[in-house]
Design a protein around this motif. Structure first.
Motif, PDB file in Angstrom:
ATOM      1  N   LEU A 187       0.832  -1.205   0.000  1.00  0.00           N
ATOM      2  CA  LEU A 187       0.000   0.000   0.000  1.00  0.00           C
ATOM      3  C   LEU A 187       0.864   1.252   0.000  1.00  0.00           C
ATOM      4  N   GLU A 188       1.966   1.214   0.731  1.00  0.00           N
ATOM      5  CA  GLU A 188       2.890   2.346   0.741  1.00  0.00           C
ATOM      6  C   GLU A 188       3.465   2.577  -0.655  1.00  0.00           C
ATOM      7  N   PHE A 189       3.918   1.498  -1.306  1.00  0.00           N
ATOM      8  CA  PHE A 189       4.472   1.622  -2.657  1.00  0.00           C
ATOM      9  C   PHE A 189       3.414   2.133  -3.633  1.00  0.00           C
ATOM     10  N   ALA A 190       2.191   1.634  -3.505  1.00  0.00           N
ATOM     11  CA  ALA A 190       1.103   2.049  -4.396  1.00  0.00           C
ATOM     12  C   ALA A 190       0.826   3.540  -4.262  1.00  0.00           C
ATOM     13  N   ASN A 191       0.890   4.030  -3.035  1.00  0.00           N
ATOM     14  CA  ASN A 191       0.659   5.454  -2.797  1.00  0.00           C
ATOM     15  C   ASN A 191       1.740   6.307  -3.444  1.00  0.00           C
ATOM     16  N   ILE A 192       2.988   5.868  -3.332  1.00  0.00           N
ATOM     17  CA  ILE A 192       4.106   6.582  -3.964  1.00  0.00           C
ATOM     18  C   ILE A 192       3.926   6.603  -5.483  1.00  0.00           C
ATOM     19  N   LEU A 193       3.598   5.451  -6.044  1.00  0.00           N
ATOM     20  CA  LEU A 193       3.435   5.334  -7.492  1.00  0.00           C
ATOM     21  C   LEU A 193       2.285   6.200  -7.997  1.00  0.00           C
ATOM     22  N   LYS A 194       1.216   6.268  -7.227  1.00  0.00           N
ATOM     23  CA  LYS A 194       0.068   7.084  -7.610  1.00  0.00           C
ATOM     24  C   LYS A 194       0.441   8.558  -7.648  1.00  0.00           C
ATOM     25  N   GLU A 195       1.198   8.993  -6.671  1.00  0.00           N
ATOM     26  CA  GLU A 195       1.632  10.391  -6.622  1.00  0.00           C
ATOM     27  C   GLU A 195       2.535  10.749  -7.799  1.00  0.00           C
ATOM     28  N   LYS A 196       3.270   9.771  -8.318  1.00  0.00           N
ATOM     29  CA  LYS A 196       4.185  10.004  -9.425  1.00  0.00           C
ATOM     30  C   LYS A 196       3.555   9.693 -10.780  1.00  0.00           C
ATOM     31  N   ASN A 197       2.251   9.408 -10.778  1.00  0.00           N
ATOM     32  CA  ASN A 197       1.491   9.143 -12.007  1.00  0.00           C
ATOM     33  C   ASN A 197       2.027   7.956 -12.803  1.00  0.00           C
ATOM     34  N   VAL A 198       2.549   6.963 -12.086  1.00  0.00           N
ATOM     35  CA  VAL A 198       3.019   5.738 -12.729  1.00  0.00           C
ATOM     36  C   VAL A 198       1.808   4.845 -13.011  1.00  0.00           C
TER      37      VAL A 198
END
Length: 253
Positions: A187-198
């Protein structure tokens, strides 16, 4: 449930003494916690509601209601779908595996598979994110995709995965694999990726997880809880089946 509670307990060393008291109560009494409100729990533990809220945030949740909601899904899931492998015959286990296979295949949507394959084709780089028992599934999928000619990887170290999540761009693709869809690191990784528009794809073993709310495309595998004593023997092959179909469809492109 056992796997989820074990993940919570792994954060115990990061907590203060009062916060450890709250966590220990949650670990011992999950069924009572889902039936309580924060004020009841505070009175039961002789701590403030702020301490409970702080504990939940330290465990990776927005607050008590967020943790309680996740915990309640595990309680309900275990009531409906608990499978004690040690007490079952081999024929029962064969039926379990067949059911997982059949329902996973029934849930597959060709349009979504094609879309996922297109994500791979359009990306510069693909990273698989999986921890614990889901990691081997990611390693196998990354190996197959590498042989198909795509640059990709599946890493074991959590800190390394965090760095990779921060370094990916909107031209890359992240595929997150999680049995529960509630794994805190994922979930932490998903949040980071979402913020970076990956661009992100999730392959999960349960519906209505928090992970699917954070990604662009979600696939659901059918997995039945299975324990041999304290050992989690739940299958991960339905997750692999979905990834195989996505990779084969990409190769056919």
């Amino acid at each position: 449930m056992k796997t989820f509670l074990k993940r919570l307990s792994q954060r115990r060393d990061q907590l203060s003494q009062l916060e450890k008291q709250v966590l220990d109560y949650i670990l011992i009494n999950p069924n009572l916690v889902v039936q309580s409100n924060v004020n009841d729990l505070a009175k039961e533990l002789f701590v403030s509601t702020a301490t409970i809220s702080r504990t939940c945030k330290q465990l990776g949740y927005e607050g008590f209601q967020d943790l309680k909601y996740t915990l309640s899904k595990y309680v309900d899931y275990d009531k409906d779908d608990e499978n004690i492998i040690s007490s079952n015959t081999i024929l029962t286990q064969i039926d379990r595996v067949k059911k997982e296979m059949e329902q996973t295949l029934q849930n597959l949507n060709e349009e979504k598979i094609q879309k996922a394959a297109a994500y791979i084709k359009e990306s510069n780089y693909v990273e698989f994110f999986g921890v614990g028992a889901s990691l081997p599934t990611c390693v196998e999928a990354a190996r197959k995709l590498t042989f198909s000619g795509r640059i990709c990887s599946a890493r074991e170290d959590w800190d390394e995965l965090r760095c990779v999540a921060n370094s990916l761009s909107e031209n890359d693709l992240a595929i997150l694999v999680s049995y529960s869809g509630e794994t805190l690191h994922i979930l932490e990784f998903a949040n980071i990726l979402k913020e970076k528009n990956v661009k992100t794809i999730a392959v999960v073993g349960r519906r209505n997880s928090r992970l699917e709310q954070e990604v662009d495309l979600t696939f659901h595998a059918h997995i039945t809880n299975g324990y041999y004593g304290e050992l989690d023997m739940s299958s991960r092959f339905p997750l692999s089946i979905i990834l195989d179909f996505i990779i084969l469809t990409y190769m056919n492109h």
